[in-house]
Scaffold this motif. Structure first.
Motif, PDB file in Angstrom:
ATOM      1  N   PHE A  78      26.767 116.803  67.614  1.00  0.00           N
ATOM      2  CA  PHE A  78      27.084 115.979  68.783  1.00  0.00           C
ATOM      3  C   PHE A  78      25.908 115.165  69.319  1.00  0.00           C
ATOM      4  O   PHE A  78      26.058 114.474  70.324  1.00  0.00           O
ATOM      5  N   LEU A  79      24.771 115.221  68.635  1.00  0.00           N
ATOM      6  CA  LEU A  79      23.648 114.355  68.998  1.00  0.00           C
ATOM      7  C   LEU A  79      23.121 113.611  67.767  1.00  0.00           C
ATOM      8  O   LEU A  79      23.126 112.378  67.730  1.00  0.00           O
ATOM      9  N   LEU A  80      22.690 114.363  66.742  1.00  0.00           N
ATOM     10  CA  LEU A  80      22.085 113.714  65.578  1.00  0.00           C
ATOM     11  C   LEU A  80      23.099 112.886  64.792  1.00  0.00           C
ATOM     12  O   LEU A  80      22.802 111.739  64.404  1.00  0.00           O
ATOM     13  N   ILE A  81      24.280 113.441  64.535  1.00  0.00           N
ATOM     14  CA  ILE A  81      25.261 112.691  63.748  1.00  0.00           C
ATOM     15  C   ILE A  81      25.750 111.442  64.484  1.00  0.00           C
ATOM     16  O   ILE A  81      25.844 110.367  63.871  1.00  0.00           O
ATOM     17  N   PRO A  82      26.058 111.492  65.784  1.00  0.00           N
ATOM     18  CA  PRO A  82      26.378 110.234  66.475  1.00  0.00           C
ATOM     19  C   PRO A  82      25.253 109.205  66.396  1.00  0.00           C
ATOM     20  O   PRO A  82      25.517 108.000  66.292  1.00  0.00           O
ATOM     21  N   LEU A  83      23.997 109.668  66.421  1.00  0.00           N
ATOM     22  CA  LEU A  83      22.882 108.739  66.267  1.00  0.00           C
ATOM     23  C   LEU A  83      22.890 108.109  64.876  1.00  0.00           C
ATOM     24  O   LEU A  83      22.643 106.899  64.718  1.00  0.00           O
ATOM     25  N   VAL A  84      23.167 108.925  63.845  1.00  0.00           N
ATOM     26  CA  VAL A  84      23.248 108.401  62.479  1.00  0.00           C
ATOM     27  C   VAL A  84      24.372 107.373  62.366  1.00  0.00           C
ATOM     28  O   VAL A  84      24.195 106.291  61.786  1.00  0.00           O
ATOM     29  N   VAL A  85      25.528 107.700  62.930  1.00  0.00           N
ATOM     30  CA  VAL A  85      26.666 106.768  62.888  1.00  0.00           C
ATOM     31  C   VAL A  85      26.312 105.470  63.615  1.00  0.00           C
ATOM     32  O   VAL A  85      26.637 104.369  63.151  1.00  0.00           O
ATOM     33  N   GLY A  86      25.645 105.594  64.756  1.00  0.00           N
ATOM     34  CA  GLY A  86      25.247 104.414  65.500  1.00  0.00           C
ATOM     35  C   GLY A  86      24.286 103.521  64.727  1.00  0.00           C
ATOM     36  O   GLY A  86      24.316 102.296  64.856  1.00  0.00           O
ATOM     37  N   LEU A  87      23.440 104.119  63.889  1.00  0.00           N
ATOM     38  CA  LEU A  87      22.526 103.342  63.060  1.00  0.00           C
ATOM     39  C   LEU A  87      23.229 102.678  61.891  1.00  0.00           C
ATOM     40  O   LEU A  87      22.839 101.595  61.448  1.00  0.00           O
ATOM     41  N   VAL A  88      24.282 103.313  61.388  1.00  0.00           N
ATOM     42  CA  VAL A  88      24.979 102.815  60.201  1.00  0.00           C
ATOM     43  C   VAL A  88      25.942 101.678  60.531  1.00  0.00           C
ATOM     44  O   VAL A  88      26.030 100.687  59.789  1.00  0.00           O
ATOM     45  N   LEU A  89      26.675 101.788  61.631  1.00  0.00           N
ATOM     46  CA  LEU A  89      27.752 100.838  61.934  1.00  0.00           C
ATOM     47  C   LEU A  89      27.318  99.370  61.912  1.00  0.00           C
ATOM     48  O   LEU A  89      28.040  98.525  61.365  1.00  0.00           O
ATOM     49  N   PRO A  90      26.169  99.003  62.481  1.00  0.00           N
ATOM     50  CA  PRO A  90      25.797  97.574  62.473  1.00  0.00           C
ATOM     51  C   PRO A  90      25.587  97.001  61.070  1.00  0.00           C
ATOM     52  O   PRO A  90      25.632  95.778  60.897  1.00  0.00           O
ATOM     53  N   TRP A  91      25.350  97.858  60.086  1.00  0.00           N
ATOM     54  CA  TRP A  91      25.100  97.388  58.724  1.00  0.00           C
ATOM     55  C   TRP A  91      26.380  97.223  57.920  1.00  0.00           C
ATOM     56  O   TRP A  91      26.350  96.695  56.805  1.00  0.00           O
ATOM     57  N   LEU A  92      27.498  97.667  58.473  1.00  0.00           N
ATOM     58  CA  LEU A  92      28.768  97.517  57.779  1.00  0.00           C
ATOM     59  C   LEU A  92      29.308  96.098  57.953  1.00  0.00           C
ATOM     60  O   LEU A  92      28.910  95.389  58.873  1.00  0.00           O
ATOM     61  N   PRO A  93      30.221  95.667  57.068  1.00  0.00           N
ATOM     62  CA  PRO A  93      30.841  94.342  57.249  1.00  0.00           C
ATOM     63  C   PRO A  93      31.484  94.220  58.627  1.00  0.00           C
ATOM     64  O   PRO A  93      31.924  95.214  59.218  1.00  0.00           O
ATOM     65  N   ASP A  94      31.523  93.009  59.129  1.00  0.00           N
ATOM     66  CA  ASP A  94      32.063  92.764  60.466  1.00  0.00           C
ATOM     67  C   ASP A  94      33.591  92.824  60.431  1.00  0.00           C
ATOM     68  O   ASP A  94      34.279  91.817  60.633  1.00  0.00           O
TER      69      ASP A  94
END
Length: 325
Positions: A78-94
C-alpha cells in the motif's frame, strides 16, 4: 484435498485452455456473445463468493499478531507498489482505458491463489492466511484514493460513472462479501462445519476458468484487436514481477523477518487481485473494453510468473538466512 491441489498446480493450463476455448467459440458463434455476457455476472458473483469464503474476514485482528510482518505487508502493498505504479503509468501509451486497466490490476493485492503459491513456495501459510483479510479490506478502501491520485480526473469521470459502478461494487462485491462473512460465522459456530469451506474452495479454479472463458467469448473482437496493446503492457507486467520481490527482500532485511515470512511477503506483493477488480472493468461504458482485456491478461502473465517464483524465491532470492551483523 489432493484433487483440489492437483487442479491448483495445473491452473495455468486450465485458464489458457479456457481462454482459447472462449476465443474459438466467440469467433465461430458470435451470436452467443449476448448469452455469455448475461451468464458472466452470476458466475463472477459465485466466484467471488467462493473466493471470499476462503478469506477469514472475521479474523482480521489475527494479522496483528506478527506486527513486523504486517508492517512489511502494509508498506509493500500500500505504499511501495502504488509508488511503482505511479512511476510506470506516465510511460505507457496515452490510452486512458489501458492505463486504467494497469492501475486497477496492479494496485490490489491478491486474496486467493496468493495463499496457494505461498504454500507451494515454502512461505509461511499461517501468516498468509492471517494477513489476507487485512489486504482485502484495505484494498477496497484505498483503491478509489489511488485511482484519484494517479489518473486524470477527466478520464475517471468518463469511465467511473456512479450509476454504473455502484451496482457493480455493491452487487458483485458487497453481496458476495457479506454472504461469505455470514458463511464464515456459520462454519465457525461448529467444528464439523469446517468441511464446507473446503468444499466451496474446490470450486474456485473451475469458476475462474468459466469466467475467463466467458470473458474471452464476449470480448473476442477486443482481444483480437488488442495485440499491440498487450505487447505494450507485457514488459510492464513482467517487470513488475521481477521488481517487487527485490522490494520484498529489502523490507525483509530491514525489518529482520524470517526467510519464510520474506517469501510470503514476496508472494503477497507479486500476486494481484485481478478478479476482484474485474467487475469494475466490466461495468465501464462502451469504449473501455481494453481495460477488461488488460486485467485478464495480467492474471495470465502473473500465473506464469508464479511458476518462476516457485523456483526463484525459495531456491535463490530467499534461500539463505540473512546475517544481521
Amino acid at each position: 484435498m489432493s484433487g483440489r491441489r492437483t487442479l491448483e498446480r495445473q491452473q495455468v493450463w486450465v485458464y489458457l485452455a479456457a481462454i482459447a476455448g472462449g476465443l474459438v467459440l466467440g469467433s465461430l458463434q458470435p451470436d452467443l456473445g449476448a448469452l455469455l455476457e448475461a451468464l458472466l455476472w452470476p458466475v463472477l458473483a459465485a466466484l467471488l463468493y467462493t473466493t471470499f469464503v476462503q478469506v477469514p474476514v472475521l479474523r482480521v485482528r489475527d494479522a496483528f499478531r506478527d506486527r513486523r510482518f504486517v508492517l512489511a505487508v502494509l508498506l509493500g502493498n500500500f505504499l511501495l507498489i502504488p509508488l511503482v505504479v505511479g512511476l510506470v503509468l506516465p510511460w505507457l501509451p496515452d490510452d486512458p482505458a489501458l492505463r486504467l486497466g494497469v492501475a486497477l490490476v496492479l494496485l490490489v493485492p491478491c486474496t486467493d491463489w496468493f495463499i496457494t503459491f505461498t504454500q507451494l513456495g515454502r512461505g509461511n501459510t499461517s501468516l498468509a492466511i492471517a494477513v489476507t483479510p487485512l489486504n482485502l479490506l484495505l484494498q477496497l478502501l484505498l483503491l478509489p484514493v489511488y485511482l484519484w491520485l494517479l489518473l486524470p480526473a477527466a478520464d475517471l469521470g468518463t469511465a467511473l460513472r456512479t450509476e454504473e459502478i455502484l451496482p457493480a461494487a455493491l452487487g458483485l462485491l458487497g453481496l458476495p462479501l457479506v454472504a461469505a462473512a455470514l458463511t464464515e460465522a456459520w462454519v465457525e459456530a461448529k467444528a464439523e462445519r469446517g468441511i464446507w469451506r473446503e468444499r466451496l474452495g474446490r470450486w474456485t479454479v473451475p469458476l475462474l476458468a468459466l469466467v475467463v472463458f466467458q470473458v474471452a467469448g464476449t470480448q473476442v473482437g477486443t482481444v483480437l484487436h488488442a495485440g499491440l496493446v498487450l505487447l505494450t503492457v507485457l514488459p510492464v507486467f513482467a517487470g513488475f514481477l521481477l521488481v517487487v520481490p527485490l522490494l520484498a527482500l529489502g523490507l525483509t532485511r530491514w525489518l529482520r523477518l524470517p526467510m519464510d515470512a520474506g517469501r510470503t511477503l514476496a508472494f503477497s506483493m507479486g500476486t494481484r487481485n485481478s478478479f476482484v477488480v474485474l467487475p469494475f472493468a466490466l461495468a465501464l461504458p462502451a469504449g473501455w473494453e481494453t481495460t477488461v482485456v488488460v486485467v485478464v491478461f495480467q492474471s495470465l502473465v502473473e500465473l506464469f510468473g508464479m511458476v518462476f517464483y516457485l523456483w526463484w524465491l525459495p531456491g535463490r532470492l530467499f534461500r539463505s538466512p540473512p546475517t544481521w551483523g
